[in-house]
Design an enzyme around this catalytic site. Structure first.
Site, PDB file in Angstrom:
ATOM      1  N   GLY A 179      14.269   6.416  22.045  1.00  0.00           N
ATOM      2  CA  GLY A 179      15.471   5.787  21.780  1.00  0.00           C
ATOM      3  C   GLY A 179      16.681   6.567  20.978  1.00  0.00           C
ATOM      4  O   GLY A 179      16.163   7.228  19.937  1.00  0.00           O
ATOM      5  N   SER A 180      17.546   6.633  21.297  1.00  0.00           N
ATOM      6  CA  SER A 180      18.835   7.534  20.865  1.00  0.00           C
ATOM      7  C   SER A 180      20.062   7.255  21.405  1.00  0.00           C
ATOM      8  O   SER A 180      20.265   6.559  22.033  1.00  0.00           O
ATOM      9  CB  SER A 180      18.233   9.087  21.173  1.00  0.00           C
ATOM     10  OG  SER A 180      17.607   9.154  22.214  1.00  0.00           O
TER      11      SER A 180
END
Length: 217
Positions: free
Chosen positions: A184-185
């Site tokens: 996640g990013s």
């Protein structure tokens, strides 16, 4: 399914934990052990899904700016890029959920002229300040059309490991891999003000395939 090379350590740890917890559940819970094992199996499978490497036919590009990651366009705005460009640029930000492919790709072709890693905070990746305050990398490319394009990998609240393989002097090819972010990013791309933006907020992108902008030759 092909797995990314960054998966080795994570999958090794996940496998060991899965085996240990499953054995303990069977030993202590007997017939009720499935209540533990089945949810654990789902999580274990998601680890493999996260590190998948999809087969994609990457084309050659000159003026096109290619989506660097799979995800959702969450920001398109004029900003001051103070690290390298030292001036105004159009920022296009793409958020990746933990279910997206997390391979990071060059948005444009050209020469890598700058790279830097920045330690930092772990604000949620969609927070506007994450671009300048979170752990991140910055890369700049001089394109064949003589433009300078900057892009950043940004760690999020969950993402705690960023890797990038490029070095100054490397030849970048739009759509080809240069790094990876775990769990996640976000990626930001900073483009010249006269760039034609093709994507819009809310668009779902496929890294290496979708054209998000076009620069003037």
């Amino acid at each position: 399914m092909k797995l990314h090379k960054e998966s080795k350590g994570t999958i090794t740890v996940a496998t060991i934990l899965f085996i240990i917890i499953s054995v303990l559940a069977i030993y202590f819970l007997k017939m009720w052990s499935l209540l533990i094992i089945m949810p654990l199996l789902v999580i274990y499978s998601l680890v493999f899904w996260f590190f998948r490497v999809p087969l994609r036919d990457i084309l050659e590009h000159r003026e096109n700016v290619i989506a660097p990651v799979d995800g959702k366009v969450v920001m398109i705005k004029e900003v001051d890029e103070t690290e390298f460009l030292k001036g105004k640029a159009i920022q296009v930000s793409i958020f990746m959920s933990p279910l997206n492919v997390h391979i990071c790709r060059y948005p444009v072709s050209g020469d890598v002229i700058y790279k830097k890693y920045h330690p930092g905070k772990y604000l949620v990746a969609w927070h506007e300040k994450s671009s300048t305050e979170n752990e991140r990398t910055t890369v700049a490319i001089k394109t064949p059309t003589n433009h300078e394009v900057v892009f950043r990998q940004i760690a999020g609240y969950v993402a705690r490991r960023i890797v990038f393989y490029c070095n100054e002097g490397d030849q970048a090819k739009a759509g080809h891999e240069f790094g990876f972010i775990k769990f996640g990013s976000r990626m930001d791309v900073f483009l010249p003000l006269d760039t034609e933006i093709i994507c819009k907020i809310g668009d779902i992108t496929k890294g290496g395939l979708d054209v998000i902008a076009r620069m003037k030759d």
